[in-house]
Design an enzyme around this catalytic site. Structure first.
Site, PDB file in Angstrom:
ATOM      1  N   GLU A 198      -9.788  12.593  17.577  1.00 35.41           N
ATOM      2  CA  GLU A 198      -8.963  11.855  16.604  1.00 35.41           C
ATOM      3  C   GLU A 198      -9.469  12.223  15.209  1.00 35.41           C
ATOM      4  O   GLU A 198     -10.657  12.086  14.906  1.00 35.41           O
ATOM      5  CB  GLU A 198      -9.067  10.332  16.814  1.00 35.41           C
ATOM      6  CG  GLU A 198      -8.122   9.585  15.864  1.00 35.41           C
ATOM      7  CD  GLU A 198      -8.236   8.062  15.905  1.00 35.41           C
ATOM      8  OE1 GLU A 198      -9.137   7.525  16.559  1.00 35.41           O
ATOM      9  OE2 GLU A 198      -7.407   7.413  15.233  1.00 35.41           O
ATOM     10  N   ASP A 213     -15.573  15.997   7.529  1.00 36.95           N
ATOM     11  CA  ASP A 213     -14.217  16.363   7.108  1.00 36.95           C
ATOM     12  C   ASP A 213     -13.516  17.163   8.212  1.00 36.95           C
ATOM     13  O   ASP A 213     -14.093  18.131   8.739  1.00 36.95           O
ATOM     14  CB  ASP A 213     -14.318  17.202   5.829  1.00 36.95           C
ATOM     15  CG  ASP A 213     -12.980  17.318   5.116  1.00 36.95           C
ATOM     16  OD1 ASP A 213     -11.958  17.588   5.796  1.00 36.95           O
ATOM     17  OD2 ASP A 213     -12.951  17.153   3.896  1.00 36.95           O
ATOM     18  N   ASP A 259      -3.145  10.147   5.897  1.00 37.19           N
ATOM     19  CA  ASP A 259      -2.751   9.943   4.500  1.00 37.19           C
ATOM     20  C   ASP A 259      -1.569  10.860   4.164  1.00 37.19           C
ATOM     21  O   ASP A 259      -1.629  12.061   4.434  1.00 37.19           O
ATOM     22  CB  ASP A 259      -3.927  10.268   3.576  1.00 37.19           C
ATOM     23  CG  ASP A 259      -5.100   9.321   3.799  1.00 37.19           C
ATOM     24  OD1 ASP A 259      -4.844   8.116   4.004  1.00 37.19           O
ATOM     25  OD2 ASP A 259      -6.250   9.780   3.787  1.00 37.19           O
ATOM     26  N   LYS A 278       2.314  13.800  -3.352  1.00 35.73           N
ATOM     27  CA  LYS A 278       2.533  14.801  -4.416  1.00 35.73           C
ATOM     28  C   LYS A 278       2.369  16.208  -3.857  1.00 35.73           C
ATOM     29  O   LYS A 278       1.442  16.490  -3.102  1.00 35.73           O
ATOM     30  CB  LYS A 278       1.539  14.567  -5.550  1.00 35.73           C
ATOM     31  CG  LYS A 278       1.810  13.272  -6.287  1.00 35.73           C
ATOM     32  CD  LYS A 278       1.104  13.196  -7.613  1.00 35.73           C
ATOM     33  CE  LYS A 278       1.520  11.924  -8.307  1.00 35.73           C
ATOM     34  NZ  LYS A 278       0.409  11.070  -8.663  1.00 35.73           N
ATOM     35  N   ASP A 293       3.956   5.888   9.803  1.00 33.21           N
ATOM     36  CA  ASP A 293       4.990   4.958   9.343  1.00 33.21           C
ATOM     37  C   ASP A 293       5.816   5.628   8.252  1.00 33.21           C
ATOM     38  O   ASP A 293       6.751   5.037   7.738  1.00 33.21           O
ATOM     39  CB  ASP A 293       4.339   3.716   8.714  1.00 33.21           C
ATOM     40  CG  ASP A 293       3.547   4.101   7.474  1.00 33.21           C
ATOM     41  OD1 ASP A 293       2.685   4.992   7.588  1.00 33.21           O
ATOM     42  OD2 ASP A 293       3.812   3.543   6.388  1.00 33.21           O
ATOM     43  N   THR A 342      -3.350   1.354  16.440  1.00 33.12           N
ATOM     44  CA  THR A 342      -4.438   1.567  15.485  1.00 33.12           C
ATOM     45  C   THR A 342      -4.446   0.383  14.515  1.00 33.12           C
ATOM     46  O   THR A 342      -3.502  -0.421  14.486  1.00 33.12           O
ATOM     47  CB  THR A 342      -4.244   2.877  14.686  1.00 33.12           C
ATOM     48  OG1 THR A 342      -3.294   2.645  13.648  1.00 33.12           O
ATOM     49  CG2 THR A 342      -3.773   4.028  15.565  1.00 33.12           C
ATOM     50  N   GLU A 343      -5.482   0.317  13.672  1.00 36.85           N
ATOM     51  CA  GLU A 343      -5.547  -0.779  12.692  1.00 36.85           C
ATOM     52  C   GLU A 343      -4.338  -0.730  11.748  1.00 36.85           C
ATOM     53  O   GLU A 343      -3.704  -1.751  11.485  1.00 36.85           O
ATOM     54  CB  GLU A 343      -6.841  -0.700  11.868  1.00 36.85           C
ATOM     55  CG  GLU A 343      -8.079  -1.210  12.600  1.00 36.85           C
ATOM     56  CD  GLU A 343      -8.808  -0.142  13.399  1.00 36.85           C
ATOM     57  OE1 GLU A 343      -8.281   0.989  13.522  1.00 36.85           O
ATOM     58  OE2 GLU A 343      -9.899  -0.433  13.911  1.00 36.85           O
ATOM     59  N   TYR A 344      -4.010   0.446  11.230  1.00 31.74           N
ATOM     60  CA  TYR A 344      -2.857   0.565  10.331  1.00 31.74           C
ATOM     61  C   TYR A 344      -1.563   0.229  11.063  1.00 31.74           C
ATOM     62  O   TYR A 344      -0.688  -0.448  10.535  1.00 31.74           O
ATOM     63  CB  TYR A 344      -2.769   1.983   9.750  1.00 31.74           C
ATOM     64  CG  TYR A 344      -3.519   2.151   8.450  1.00 31.74           C
ATOM     65  CD1 TYR A 344      -4.911   2.091   8.415  1.00 31.74           C
ATOM     66  CD2 TYR A 344      -2.855   2.364   7.252  1.00 31.74           C
ATOM     67  CE1 TYR A 344      -5.611   2.242   7.223  1.00 31.74           C
ATOM     68  CE2 TYR A 344      -3.541   2.519   6.051  1.00 31.74           C
ATOM     69  CZ  TYR A 344      -4.910   2.458   6.042  1.00 31.74           C
ATOM     70  OH  TYR A 344      -5.596   2.598   4.864  1.00 31.74           O
ATOM     71  N   GLU A 345      -1.464   0.735  12.265  1.00 35.29           N
ATOM     72  CA  GLU A 345      -0.242   0.525  13.045  1.00 35.29           C
ATOM     73  C   GLU A 345       0.021  -0.970  13.269  1.00 35.29           C
ATOM     74  O   GLU A 345       1.161  -1.433  13.159  1.00 35.29           O
ATOM     75  CB  GLU A 345      -0.395   1.252  14.393  1.00 35.29           C
ATOM     76  CG  GLU A 345       0.864   1.308  15.217  1.00 35.29           C
ATOM     77  CD  GLU A 345       0.701   2.230  16.407  1.00 35.29           C
ATOM     78  OE1 GLU A 345      -0.436   2.624  16.743  1.00 35.29           O
ATOM     79  OE2 GLU A 345       1.728   2.570  17.012  1.00 35.29           O
TER      80      GLU A 345
HETATM   81  C1  LIG Z   1      -4.425   5.834   6.354  1.00 35.54           C
HETATM   82  S1  LIG Z   1      -5.957   5.870   7.137  1.00 35.54           S
HETATM   83  C2  LIG Z   1      -5.568   5.629   8.863  1.00 35.54           C
HETATM   84  C3  LIG Z   1      -6.748   5.190   9.681  1.00 35.54           C
HETATM   85  C4  LIG Z   1      -6.521   5.047  11.187  1.00 35.54           C
HETATM   86  N1  LIG Z   1      -6.156   6.305  11.792  1.00 35.54           N
HETATM   87  C5  LIG Z   1      -5.477   4.018  11.495  1.00 35.54           C
HETATM   88  O1  LIG Z   1      -4.374   4.389  11.915  1.00 35.54           O
HETATM   89  O2  LIG Z   1      -5.769   2.831  11.365  1.00 35.54           O
HETATM   90  C6  LIG Z   1      -6.349   7.620   7.096  1.00 35.54           C
HETATM   91  C7  LIG Z   1      -7.812   7.893   7.340  1.00 35.54           C
HETATM   92  O3  LIG Z   1      -7.978   9.305   7.455  1.00 35.54           O
HETATM   93  C8  LIG Z   1      -9.171   9.669   6.807  1.00 35.54           C
HETATM   94  N2  LIG Z   1      -9.056  11.110   6.451  1.00 35.54           N
HETATM   95  C9  LIG Z   1      -8.150  11.679   5.617  1.00 35.54           C
HETATM   96  N3  LIG Z   1      -8.333  13.004   5.538  1.00 35.54           N
HETATM   97  C10 LIG Z   1      -9.392  13.290   6.353  1.00 35.54           C
HETATM   98  C11 LIG Z   1     -10.067  14.482   6.680  1.00 35.54           C
HETATM   99  N4  LIG Z   1      -9.716  15.664   6.154  1.00 35.54           N
HETATM  100  N5  LIG Z   1     -11.108  14.421   7.542  1.00 35.54           N
HETATM  101  C12 LIG Z   1     -11.487  13.218   8.072  1.00 35.54           C
HETATM  102  N6  LIG Z   1     -10.887  12.046   7.792  1.00 35.54           N
HETATM  103  C13 LIG Z   1      -9.850  12.079   6.940  1.00 35.54           C
HETATM  104  C14 LIG Z   1      -9.240   8.751   5.594  1.00 35.54           C
HETATM  105  O4  LIG Z   1     -10.548   8.639   5.079  1.00 35.54           O
HETATM  106  C15 LIG Z   1      -8.735   7.451   6.198  1.00 35.54           C
HETATM  107  O5  LIG Z   1      -9.792   6.670   6.736  1.00 35.54           O
END
Ligand SMILES: C[S@@+](CC[C@H](N)C(=O)[O-])C[C@H]1O[C@@H](n2cnc3c(N)ncnc32)[C@H](O)[C@@H]1O
Length: 212
Positions: free
Chosen positions: A42, A94, A116, A120, A152, A189-192
Site C-alpha cells: 500500500e 517515499d 493526494d 495543479k 473520492d 480506509t480512514e479517508y474513505e
Molecule cells: C490523502 S492521504 C490518504 C491516506 C490513506 N490511504 C487513507 O485512505 O486514509 C494520502 C497519503 O499518502 C501519502 N503520500 C503521498 N505521496 C506519497 C509518496 N510518494 N510516498 C509515500 N506516501 C505518500 C501522504 O503523506 C498521505 O498520508
C-alpha cells in the site's frame, strides 16, 4: 488536508517493531515467512487502518505499507504494533524509492487508496498514478499482478484511467459508486470512512499488469 504534527512520531518510529528500518535489506525476501501468500503493497497508507485491517483479514498474505509523512507514519506504526500481527510492516519513506526495497516481479498487489490528487498541472508528476510511478509498478509487479485504486476525486480517477491505459495496463474492474453495495472483503480506509459518512461516491478501479 494537512496532517496535524504528532510530536512523538519521530521517536516512536525509531523503536517500533513494525517499522522496517532498512527495507533495502528485505529486497527479494518479503515473502520468506509466507511464500504461498501474496505480497500486498500500500503506497500512502496514512494512519494505516487499511493495511492493518487487510492483514487481519488475509492472514496468509504479507502486507507492506509505505508512508512518507512522519506523523502519519508514526500513527500507522503504532496501529500496526497494537495489532500484534506479524504479516504487517511499515516503511517510512517515499513511494518513488520502491525499486530500492522490492525486487522486480516480487509484488502481487499494489493498493493506492485516496492518493493526494495534486490538482495543479505543475504537480502532476507527484500523483501516485503519474507515468513514472506506473512504470515503476510495472517492474515490481509479478505477471498478472494488480493495482487497485480507490478515490473520492473524479478528476484524479479520470486522469488515472488514461494513465493506466497509456502505460499498457488492462482494466479488470471499474466502479463509480463502490460502496453502493457491501464489500466486507475490502475494509474502509480512514479517508474513505469520512467520505462515505458524507455520502460521497467512491471510485474504484482494478488494473492488471498482463503485458509482463
Ligand atoms: C490523502 S492521504 C490518504 C491516506 C490513506 N490511504 C487513507 O485512505 O486514509 C494520502 C497519503 O499518502 C501519502 N503520500 C503521498 N505521496 C506519497 C509518496 N510518494 N510516498 C509515500 N506516501 C505518500 C501522504 O503523506 C498521505 O498520508
Amino acid at each position: 488536508m494537512r496532517m496535524r504534527r504528532i510530536a512523538w512520531a519521530a521517536d516512536y518510529l525509531t523503536q517500533s517493531p513494525s517499522r522496517i528500518l532498512n527495507p533495502e535489506e528485505k529486497i527479494g525476501r518479503w515473502k520468506k515467512e509466507r511464500p504461498d501468500g501474496k505480497l500486498h503493497l500500500e503506497i500512502g497508507c496514512g494512519k494505516g487502518g487499511y493495511s492493518a485491517a487487510m492483514a487481519k483479514l488475509y492472514a496468509k498474505d504479507t502486507f507492506a505499507a509505505v508512508e512518507k509523512n512522519e506523523s502519519a507514519a508514526g500513527l500507522a506504526a503504532k496501529k500496526f504494533d497494537e495489532t500484534g500481527l506479524e504479516n504487517l510492516a511499515l516503511i517510512y519513506g517515499d513511494g518513488a524509492d520502491l525499486e530500492k526495497w522490492f525486487k522486480p516481479g516480487e509484488v502481487d498487489i499494489i493498493h493506492l487508496n485516496f492518493s493526494d490528487p495534486w490538482p495543479k498541472k505543475r504537480n502532476a508528476k507527484r500523483r501516485l498514478t503519474a507515468p513514472a510511478f506506473l512504470k515503476q509498478y510495472h517492474t515490481l509487479l509479478c505477471k498478472n499482478g494488480q493495482i487497485i485504486m480507490k478515490t473520492d476525486n473524479p478528476s484524479l480517477f479520470e486522469y488515472s484511467i488514461l494513465a493506466f491505459l497509456e502505460a499498457g495496463y488492462a482494466m479488470e474492474e471499474i466502479s463509480v459508486d463502490f460502496r453502493r453495495e457491501d464489500h466486507p472483503e475490502d475494509p474502509l480506509t480512514e479517508y474513505e470512512q469520512k467520505f462515505v459518512e458524507q455520502g460521497k461516491p467512491i471510485y474504484r478501479s482494478v488494473w492488471n499488469n498482463y503485458k509482463k
